[in-house]
Design a protein around this motif. Structure first.
Motif, PDB file in Angstrom:
ATOM      1  N   PRO A 152       8.575  22.327 -53.770  1.00  0.00           N
ATOM      2  CA  PRO A 152       9.083  23.331 -54.554  1.00  0.00           C
ATOM      3  C   PRO A 152       7.937  24.725 -54.588  1.00  0.00           C
ATOM      4  O   PRO A 152       6.812  24.333 -55.302  1.00  0.00           O
ATOM      5  N   THR A 153       8.355  25.707 -53.922  1.00  0.00           N
ATOM      6  CA  THR A 153       7.626  26.730 -54.159  1.00  0.00           C
ATOM      7  C   THR A 153       8.273  28.054 -54.588  1.00  0.00           C
ATOM      8  O   THR A 153       9.384  28.277 -54.442  1.00  0.00           O
ATOM      9  N   TYR A 154       7.689  28.787 -55.489  1.00  0.00           N
ATOM     10  CA  TYR A 154       8.233  29.924 -56.279  1.00  0.00           C
ATOM     11  C   TYR A 154       7.616  31.245 -55.415  1.00  0.00           C
ATOM     12  O   TYR A 154       6.527  31.278 -55.193  1.00  0.00           O
ATOM     13  N   GLN A 155       8.640  31.787 -54.901  1.00  0.00           N
ATOM     14  CA  GLN A 155       8.451  33.093 -54.254  1.00  0.00           C
ATOM     15  C   GLN A 155       8.984  34.344 -54.716  1.00  0.00           C
ATOM     16  O   GLN A 155      10.074  34.226 -55.564  1.00  0.00           O
ATOM     17  N   THR A 156       8.525  35.619 -54.645  1.00  0.00           N
ATOM     18  CA  THR A 156       8.873  36.900 -55.108  1.00  0.00           C
ATOM     19  C   THR A 156      10.120  37.145 -54.182  1.00  0.00           C
ATOM     20  O   THR A 156      10.424  36.756 -53.330  1.00  0.00           O
ATOM     21  N   ALA A 157      10.611  38.075 -54.737  1.00  0.00           N
ATOM     22  CA  ALA A 157      11.962  38.666 -54.089  1.00  0.00           C
ATOM     23  C   ALA A 157      11.769  39.217 -52.762  1.00  0.00           C
ATOM     24  O   ALA A 157      12.361  39.054 -51.770  1.00  0.00           O
TER      25      ALA A 157
END
Length: 505
Positions: free
Chosen positions: A349-354
């Protein structure tokens, strides 16, 4: 007719035979239940799979193509007026086109289209060729994914698939219910005695010389009796290839291209498992008076070897770390060739910007470019055009001539989305550079047109977009409100000045 079908069928089988060995190997390492040599009675053999990188990569690629190429919540293809004629076409024609497009995609959503498409795309990713059959009944239109082991086809001089065969089996019950009056007496009796027995059937759809329409037939393979013969304006089967070599009829696929790495990783994984077994259990020697012929001996983990020596572990040469490094290297190569390296892994799980998500999608579109273009030309366009024609024949939409001087079929494919994302990024970067020159420099750019281009090319749902006329009316209304507010403010200022001015005695 029978002679034409027989000859074309032999040629189609010869074309497929050139690729069957490689296609079978691709299936055995990824989807053994779809093997090209499979029949209805065969069991599934998964003993060649020692590593899940390739099967997982196929599933990830198919899911990504489905979500980005033909999303269920969007109209990814529309029958539209040509761009240069939109302003001159009456509004009632646009409304009719909009209603027709809604009917087409309601038919797709209400049917099993997306499920059948996922199965056909899986065959295209593994073997190089996918096929979708379009069948009609009283209830509506249904789609059936034709597996590779049932499929044979030929293309014409333009590379278009125009002669398709489906070799499969039907039960006696089905034959009696649909073709009872056309069966021979012996066949009718055989189907009645054993209604659950399967009988070989050959479906075909082709265009005869000097004939504009296609001919669809259903023929008993053993007797050669033609049970059904229908003339139709569209092809019964939509055959598409993931990739194709010039001069070759059948297509290629990313799995077939990655087969060298898939072979190595499965062999290395098998060796790694064997080495792990020896490391955990070992092999041992004990003292014995008997002679041992080491040339005929095969060691297994945990075996005890009898020799004239005290009990001791047998040392093994080799380096397990080399095998593990080989596996990691080939896993990366397989993931890259199956476009999985630009897809976020589900187990991390990796959170990325738009912006990061947009860059990742743009890279996927760029890499998928030529393959996405072929899927558009051979899969999406023919299928939607086929469906529109069938709905017109059923009287569910009005008659429209696709490809005329007025109308065109617009497909918002992955290639176009990738180009659009790249152009949007470029335009915004240029706009940022121009804005540094001062507010007067921005007067060279029509912000309304730029915003509309970004909304359209950025894949905004067309249902929520206003027309240019509505936007112009909103701008005029906003200007009027601003003028009214300015006049009201001016009147208030004058009133305040009058209140402050002393009244003459």
């Amino acid at each position: 007719m029978k002679e034409f079908i027989s000859r074309a069928y032999r040629l189609a089988k010869a074309e497929r035979q050139k690729h069957e060995s490689e296609m079978s190997e691709a299936y055995l390492y990824t989807k053994p239940n779809r093997d090209i040599y499979k029949s209805e009675s065969d069991t599934v053999d998964r003993r060649k799979i020692f590593d899940s990188t390739a099967p997982d990569g196929v599933q990830n690629l198919v899911s990504t193509i489905l979500n980005l190429l033909i999303p269920q919540n969007q109209q990814w293809a529309t029958l539209s007026v040509r761009e240069d004629l939109k302003e001159r076409v009456a509004m009632d024609i646009k409304m009719q086109l909009d209603m027709a497009n809604r009917t087409v995609f309601k038919t797709l959503r209400d049917s099993n289209f997306y499920l059948a498409s996922s199965e056909a795309l899986t065959d295209a990713v593994v073997a190089g060729v996918g096929c979708l059959g379009t069948y009609e009944d009283d209830k509506g239109i249904n789609f059936v994914a034709i597996p590779s082991y049932q499929l044979y086809f030929l293309d014409n001089h333009k590379g278009e698939v125009d002669c398709v065969f489906r070799d499969h089996s039907l039960t006696g019950t089905y034959l009696l219910e649909n073709y009872k009056n056309k069966l021979s007496d012996s066949m009718r009796e055989a189907c009645s005695k054993d209604p659950f027995k399967y009988h070989k059937v050959l479906e075909s759809c082709f265009r005869m010389p000097n004939d504009k329409n296609f001919t669809y037939t259903v023929q008993l393979a053993e007797q050669g009796d033609i049970l059904e013969k229908t003339s139709m304006p569209v092809q019964m089967f939509t055959v598409f290839r993931f990739d194709k070599t010039i001069g070759d009829c059948w297509g290629s696929s990313p799995v077939r291209m990655a087969l060298p790495h898939i072979r190595v990783i499965n062999e290395a994984q098998m060796l790694f498992m064997q080495a792990a077994a020896y490391l955990s259990l070992g092999a041992w020697q004990v003292s014995s008076d008997t002679a041992v012929n080491f040339g005929n001996m095969k060691l297994r983990p945990g075996d005890v070897v009898t020799v004239d020596q005290p009990l001791q572990a047998i040392p093994f040469p080799g380096n397990v770390n080399i095998t593990e490094a080989t596996i990691d290297n080939h896993r990366r190569q397989i993931q890259r060739m199956l476009f999985n390296d630009v897809i976020l892994p589900a187990d991390k799980p990796t959170y990325q910007t738009a912006a990061e998500v947009q860059i990742r999608q743009a890279e996927f579109y760029r890499r998928l470019g030529p393959y996405g273009l072929r899927l558009e030309q051979e899969f999406l366009r023919p299928l939607v055009g086929n469906l529109i024609t069938r709905l017109q024949m059923r009287g569910e939409i009005q008659q429209f001539q696709i490809g005329s001087d007025l109308l065109e079929l617009v497909v918002n494919s992955a290639v176009k989305r990738g180009i659009a994302l790249t152009e949007i990024t470029r335009d915004l970067q240029i706009l940022q550079q121009v804005s540094a020159l001062g507010p007067n420099a921005l007067l060279n750019v029509d912000m309304q047109k730029l915003a509309r281009k970004i909304l359209r090319d950025g894949d905004m749902s067309p249902e929520v977009l206003k027309s240019e006329m509505e936007v112009q009316e909103a701008i005029e209304q906003q200007n009027q409100q601003q003028q009214q507010q300015q006049l009201l403010g001016l009147a208030q200022q004058l009133q305040a000045q009058n209140d402050q001015t002393p009244t003459a005695a």
